[in-house]
Enzyme design. Structure first.
Site, short mmCIF file in Angstrom:
data_model
loop_
_atom_site.label_atom_id
_atom_site.label_comp_id
_atom_site.label_asym_id
_atom_site.label_seq_id
_atom_site.Cartn_x
_atom_site.Cartn_y
_atom_site.Cartn_z
N HIS A 1 0.82 -1.21 0.00
CA HIS A 1 0.00 0.00 0.00
C HIS A 1 0.85 1.26 0.00
O HIS A 1 0.56 2.21 -0.72
CB HIS A 1 -0.91 -0.03 1.23
CG HIS A 1 -2.12 0.78 1.05
ND1 HIS A 1 -2.33 1.93 1.75
CD2 HIS A 1 -3.15 0.64 0.20
CE1 HIS A 1 -3.47 2.44 1.35
NE2 HIS A 1 -3.98 1.69 0.41
N CYS B 1 -8.98 -1.69 -11.53
CA CYS B 1 -8.37 -0.57 -10.81
C CYS B 1 -7.08 -0.98 -10.11
O CYS B 1 -6.51 -0.22 -9.35
CB CYS B 1 -9.35 0.02 -9.80
SG CYS B 1 -9.93 -1.18 -8.59
C1 PEP Z 1 -6.26 -4.22 -5.65
O1 PEP Z 1 -6.19 -5.08 -4.78
O2 PEP Z 1 -5.94 -4.40 -6.84
C2 PEP Z 1 -6.75 -2.87 -5.33
C3 PEP Z 1 -7.00 -2.00 -6.26
O3 PEP Z 1 -6.87 -2.57 -4.02
P1 PEP Z 1 -5.66 -2.24 -3.05
O4 PEP Z 1 -4.41 -2.17 -3.85
O5 PEP Z 1 -5.99 -0.95 -2.37
O6 PEP Z 1 -5.70 -3.41 -2.11
#
Ligand code: PEP
Ligand code: MG
Length: 765
Positions: free
Chosen positions: A367, A680
């Site tokens: 993250h 995403c």
């Molecule tokens: C993902 O898991 O691809 C996502 C977009 O969420 P995050 O990266 O915030 O877990």
């Protein structure tokens, strides 16, 4: 020697004299000599007497990384021959000489001609200087005497360096000065040159022992200074946050300042010191007694003050513990290094001054990296070997494209990276022409690009770069910026900002997705197997009060704008969605009642992050309006590879055939069920994979604002027909590296080589 050669000689000697160290002198020398003689290679080998080896100490032309590493025994190779004979060796065809020895580590091509000159000082061999050319060439006598003269000059400098102990490099490596390369995992791309600032985790209150104060007056003074400093820190934090937080959101800072009032916490700490405890122990005791008291309170708001008080205690302690905190000052080019840096810790840093981030833990899609990427800060993670604590203030180059860290880089490497930085700045300028236009393939197919947001800066950049909506608002990020869970009104204001900046465009707000590496500073979830633990919707359904207050805040924020979409993270089962929808509709009814307005019912979507969803699309399609693939987590779960674990980072691949085939299946399935599907995860923002996502037919590609222009440029040059045939081909392949290079090769062929990270010209020789 001609007048011109003499002049060159004088210039080189002057530059060598001006060098700050022997290392630098050698670098200047090899570079200047190669240029003056028109040679592809010039190297200096110095004799390490203790080990009886010639160590390659500087080179123009050979692989930079072999410098300080490659060495030859005194009797070995042509270099050894020069040393043994103590005379010039001048060969037109070196490879045919019986003493020739090929050193692959140096990246040495077949250099035909060789001129080696011993570096002598008071009849002793100190080393050998070598000049090489690719072509067959007979070096002239003038060339020989030019080198002999230079070597004679150089030998004095070397002898001096020996005398003052500078040639310690042979004795491997006092890291303090010798250059060294470390490999990690590329996170957020880019290149930085700067000095390391070591990140220490916050002071550990619980670890402070009680101790008798030696001098009570001194301890009182220490506390006084610490409190003054913390007050100042908080005022500065408040001022810094003025741009990104609303006044109400900053109210916490005044609460802190009140607690730091002379009559509040400081008075209690001082009383304990007067009783004989030292300052740090007194701070711990006071904080402990307050937290115990507040933790028992009925009132939830007051209970939450516990984390505020502990946070304040940590700040005072940190000030007390580190009178040396001052040396953690940030300059323009500070490179933040640490074992692990959380998102929350990162956003508290003076971001304008952070040129790069390097951590020993973590992996490409953790993250913190995603946030760093949004902020445009080059980041390398999982540099497991980096000796963090030994590197405070060390000069570093961070190549976040390759995941390489160069500590104490040699001059030529620094120069090369400066050039690369310039090239990148130019490329960024060129990309500006892709702002604010539609994304249309050369064969006329429009592609919809959204932005992923979290911080306000993402919104601003997203708008500026022509995002057609927000595909993923990571609502946990504002939660991370605070010292406690934000209240409903606080949240409403934040969400309103997001929605209003994209008025008339869809904004997909994901409900709180914490757990695993998305830790809140005030609500730590420590689990053995956290990726499979209490995270995303699992957490919020267990805390319906947190979930509902967030939904209510989102609904209120959407009044009059009607562009809110709600996305549920980490869904595994249909029942989770049913429960979430129940809470959502209940909140909707309540808010409409309270506000006496009709609120447009938001579209609701499910994130596809857990592989179980692949087999439940039909069931879910009956409940929700759209799907969004979180490829970061989906990849982790599909491949059973922790996205944060550097040890298995090599196994985590977006190009894995199973990942690509799963995505392709998902798009077909969603469309078959008449539901839009977007992506995403970071795959949407990577040129190679974005081509495939377009070809698969994703309705929206949503990405970090820092990738929008690259993706727009890429897709504007890739006909959909090409993308489809590429997709067709790669879906038949069974190897991730082959797929990756196949796609990169296509981009390079299309003249889009600059979109391929690994094609970055690297200095090798
Ligand atoms: C993902 O898991 O691809 C996502 C977009 O969420 P995050 O990266 O915030 O877990
Ligand atoms: Mg996710």
């Amino acid at each position: 020697m001609s007048a011109m050669q003499l002049e060159t000689l004088r210039r080189i000697v002057q530059e060598v004299d001006a060098a700050a160290s022997l290392h630098e002198a050698l670098e200047v020398m090899v570079e200047q000599v190669a240029e003056a003689m028109g040679s592809e290679v010039c190297s200096v080998y110095l004799l390490d007497e203790r080990n009886q080896r010639y160590v390659l100490m500087a080179s123009k032309g050979l692989n930079i990384e072999s410098v300080g590493v490659v060495s030859l025994a005194t009797g070995e190779g042509l270099v050894g021959l020069v040393g043994q004979r103590e005379e010039i060796v001048n060969l037109e065809d070196a490879a045919s000489h019986p003493r020739f020895r090929y050193l692959p580590e140096t990246g040495e091509e077949l250099y035909k001609s060789f001129l080696g000159v011993p570096i002598m000082y008071r009849r002793k061999v100190m080393g050998v200087m070598v000049v090489q050319n690719r072509e067959r060439r007979a070096y002239t006598e003038a060339a020989e005497s030019f080198l002999v003269t230079l070597c004679a000059q150089l030998s004095g400098a070397i002898a001096h360096a020996h005398a003052v102990g500078q040639v310690d490099v042979f004795r491997k490596p006092s890291l303090a000065k010798s250059s060294k390369t470390f490999q990690g995992v590329p996170g957020a791309g880019g290149v930085a040159i700067g000095r390391a600032v070591v990140f220490y985790p916050p002071a550990d209150l619980d670890a402070v022992p009680d101790r008798q104060a030696d001098d009570i007056t001194e301890e009182l003074e220490l506390v006084k200074q610490a409190i003054i400093a913390v007050r100042q820190d908080i005022r500065e934090l408040d001022a810094k946050m003025q741009e990104s937080l609303m006044a109400e959101e900053r109210a916490l800072f005044s609460v802190y300042l009140r607690m730091l009032d002379d009559n509040a916490l400081p008075a209690e700490i001082n009383a304990l010191i007067r009783g004989g405890n030292w300052a740090q122990g007194a701070v711990r005791k006071v904080i402990e007694s307050h937290t115990a008291h507040f933790a028992q309170m009925e009132d939830e708001y007051l209970r939450e003050r516990v984390s505020d008080i502990r946070d304040l205690g940590r700040r005072i302690l940190a000030r007390l513990q580190t009178a040396d905190d001052q040396h953690r000052e940030f300059n323009e080019d500070s490179i933040l290094i640490g074992e692990e840096i959380t998102t929350a810790a990162l956003v508290e840093m003076p971001l304008n001054h952070i040129a790069a981030i390097v951590t020993t833990e973590g992996a490409a899609n953790s993250h913190m990296v995603i946030v760093a990427r949004a902020l445009g800060i080059p980041t390398v993670v999982g540099v497991t070997e980096l000796p963090v604590t030994a590197l405070d203030d060390a000069e570093m180059i961070v190549d976040a494209h390759q995941g390489r860290i160069f500590v104490h880089p040699i001059r030529r490497l620094r120069q090369r990276y400066k050039e690369i930085q310039k090239e990148e700045q130019q490329a960024a300028k060129d990309l500006k022409s892709y702002e604010n236009r539609e994304t249309i393939t050369p064969d006329g197919h429009p592609v919809t690009l959204y932005v992923n947001t979290g911080l306000m800066i993402d919104v601003v950049r997203g708008v500026q770069r022509g995002a057609q909506g927000v595909g993923l608002y990571r609502s946990e990020i504002p939660f991370m910026l605070r010292e406690r869970f934000p209240g409903e009104e606080e949240q409403r204001i934040i969400y309103r900002q997001q929605l209003s900046h994209f008025a008339n465009k869809p904004v997909v707000m994901r409900t709180l997705d914490i757990g695993a590496d998305k830790d809140l500073p005030y609500f730590s979830i420590k689990e053995e197997n956290s990726a499979l633990g209490w995270r995303g919707i699992r957490f919020t359904l267990d805390h319906p009060e947190i979930f509902s207050s967030q939904i209510r805040a989102m609904l209120k924020a959407s009044i009059g704008l009607n562009n809110l979409h709600i996305l549920l993270p980490m869904v595994t089962s249909v029942t989770e969605v049913e429960e979430a929808l129940y809470l959502l509709y209940r909140s909707l009814a309540e808010v409409q009642e309270e506000e006496q307005v009709k609120i447009a019912v938001p579209k609701v979507g499910v994130m596809i992050e857990v592989p179980s969803i692949l087999l439940q699309m039909r069931d879910l399609a009956e409940l929700v309006d759209f799907f969004s693939v979180g490829s970061n987590d989906l990849t982790q779960y599909l491949l059973a590879v922790d996205r944060n674990n550097p040890r298995v980072a090599g196994l985590y691949s977006s190009y894995h055939p199973a990942v690509l085939r799963a995505l392709n299946f998902l798009v077909r399935e969603a469309h078959h069920l008449n539901k839009p599907i977007s992506i995403c995860g970071e795959m949407a923002g990577e040129p190679t994979t974005a081509i495939l996502m377009m070809a698969m037919g994703f309705n929206v590609l949503s990405m970090s604002s820092s990738n929008i222009l690259r993706i727009r440029k890429t897709l504007s040059h890739v006909p959909l027909a090409d993308a489809k045939s590429l997709l067709h081909e790669v879906l038949k392949m069974d190897s991730a590296p082959v797929i990756k290079s196949w796609l990169e090769h296509y981009l390079i062929k299309q003249g889009l080589g600059d979109m391929v990270k690994s094609s970055l010209a690297l200095p090798t020789g």
